[in-house]
Design a protein around this motif. Structure first.
Motif, PDB file in Angstrom:
ATOM      1  N   ARG A  18     -26.926   8.013  10.579  1.00  0.00           N
ATOM      2  CA  ARG A  18     -25.624   8.921  10.942  1.00  0.00           C
ATOM      3  C   ARG A  18     -25.159   8.465  12.000  1.00  0.00           C
ATOM      4  N   THR A  47     -18.779  13.178   7.357  1.00  0.00           N
ATOM      5  CA  THR A  47     -19.173  11.751   6.824  1.00  0.00           C
ATOM      6  C   THR A  47     -18.201  10.753   7.300  1.00  0.00           C
ATOM      7  N   ASP A  60     -21.215  15.886   3.037  1.00  0.00           N
ATOM      8  CA  ASP A  60     -22.142  16.015   3.972  1.00  0.00           C
ATOM      9  C   ASP A  60     -23.105  16.949   3.843  1.00  0.00           C
TER      10      ASP A  60
END
Length: 262
Positions: A113, A146, A171
């Motif tokens: 991420r 996301t 997400d």
């Protein structure tokens, strides 16, 4: 360098121009992925996953978001890439991104991420730091959004069509450490973060996706059952989180991951 895919709706050429302009300014090429709209969702999928007569359901825009990300993953697999960066078209990216992408494939993780929303996240100590100066950490929270992440090809193969991605928002499915498919993914985040969503004040940050408030028919028709199910989920999460906090005590810290400014 890893391929870069960005998800874009046909009716937002302004966002397309924004993404291609900012990435080109960093010497980065990118590939546009046509976003899945509500109109693209088959009636069969809508009946199966977006049926508000069921105790839980996805709204069509939520399912469209998941299907859009799956399109990007499939494009990566079709191109034979070992990993890829996936961005949404309102992602502002950091000047550190190009150097980090040179290092990303070697990072031992299924999902990296690179986004921050400014919310608190429970993170582990720094696992590694590359020559770019960007560190990576494991994390134990379920952060929202996301807008930007690196995904490895093997993880994409496992994720495409996964039932968990038809039961929860993208997400929540990817980053939840307690439920599948997130539980089976090795997930890390960058510190500092290398992207963030544009604010609504920016032209490209303006969203024209209607946040539809679809009435939950099951809740209206079965109020007692719905209340009981909500209470059960609340208690389950509370007990689970308490046990996890005790098990992870001393290993985690709560941090707001900063965005890497110029």
């Amino acid at each position: 360098m890893l391929p870069i895919y960005y998800i874009n709706m046909a009716n937002r050429p302004d966002r397309r121009a924004f993404m291609e302009r900012q990435l080109a300014s960093m010497g980065l090429a990118c590939i546009r992925i046509e976003a899945v709209t509500e109109a693209d969702i088959s009636q069969e999928d809508a009946d199966r996953y977006c049926n508000s007569d069921r105790p839980t359901f996805l709204r069509r825009r939520e399912l469209g978001c998941t299907l859009s990300h799956e399109r990007a993953w499939q494009a990566m697999l079709d191109n034979g890439a070992p990993a890829a960066l996936v961005l949404e078209d309102d992602a502002e990216v950091s000047h550190l991104l190009p150097a980090f992408l040179d290092e990303a494939e070697a990072i031992d993780a299924d999902l990296i991420r690179i986004e921050t929303t400014g919310a608190w996240v429970r993170v582990y100590p720094i696992a590694s730091r590359g020559e770019s100066g960007v560190a990576v950490r494991g994390f134990r929270s379920t952060p929202m959004g996301t807008a930007g992440y690196v995904i490895k090809a093997e993880a994409a193969r496992r994720l495409i069509g996964h039932r968990g991605l038809r039961e929860r928002q993208t997400d929540l499915a990817l980053y939840n450490p307690f439920e599948e498919p997130g539980r089976s993914l090795k997930r890390v985040l960058t510190d500092p973060a290398l992207c963030r969503q544009l604010g609504a004040g920016a032209d490209a940050g303006r969203s024209d996706i209607a946040h539809d408030v679809v009435p939950h028919a099951y809740a209206r028709k079965h109020p007692v059952s719905h209340a009981v199910l909500r209470l059960q989920r609340y208690l389950k999460r509370g007990v689970r989180n308490l046990i996890d906090d005790l098990a992870q005590r001393g290993r985690l810290e709560r941090r707001i991951i900063p965005y890497a400014q110029e």
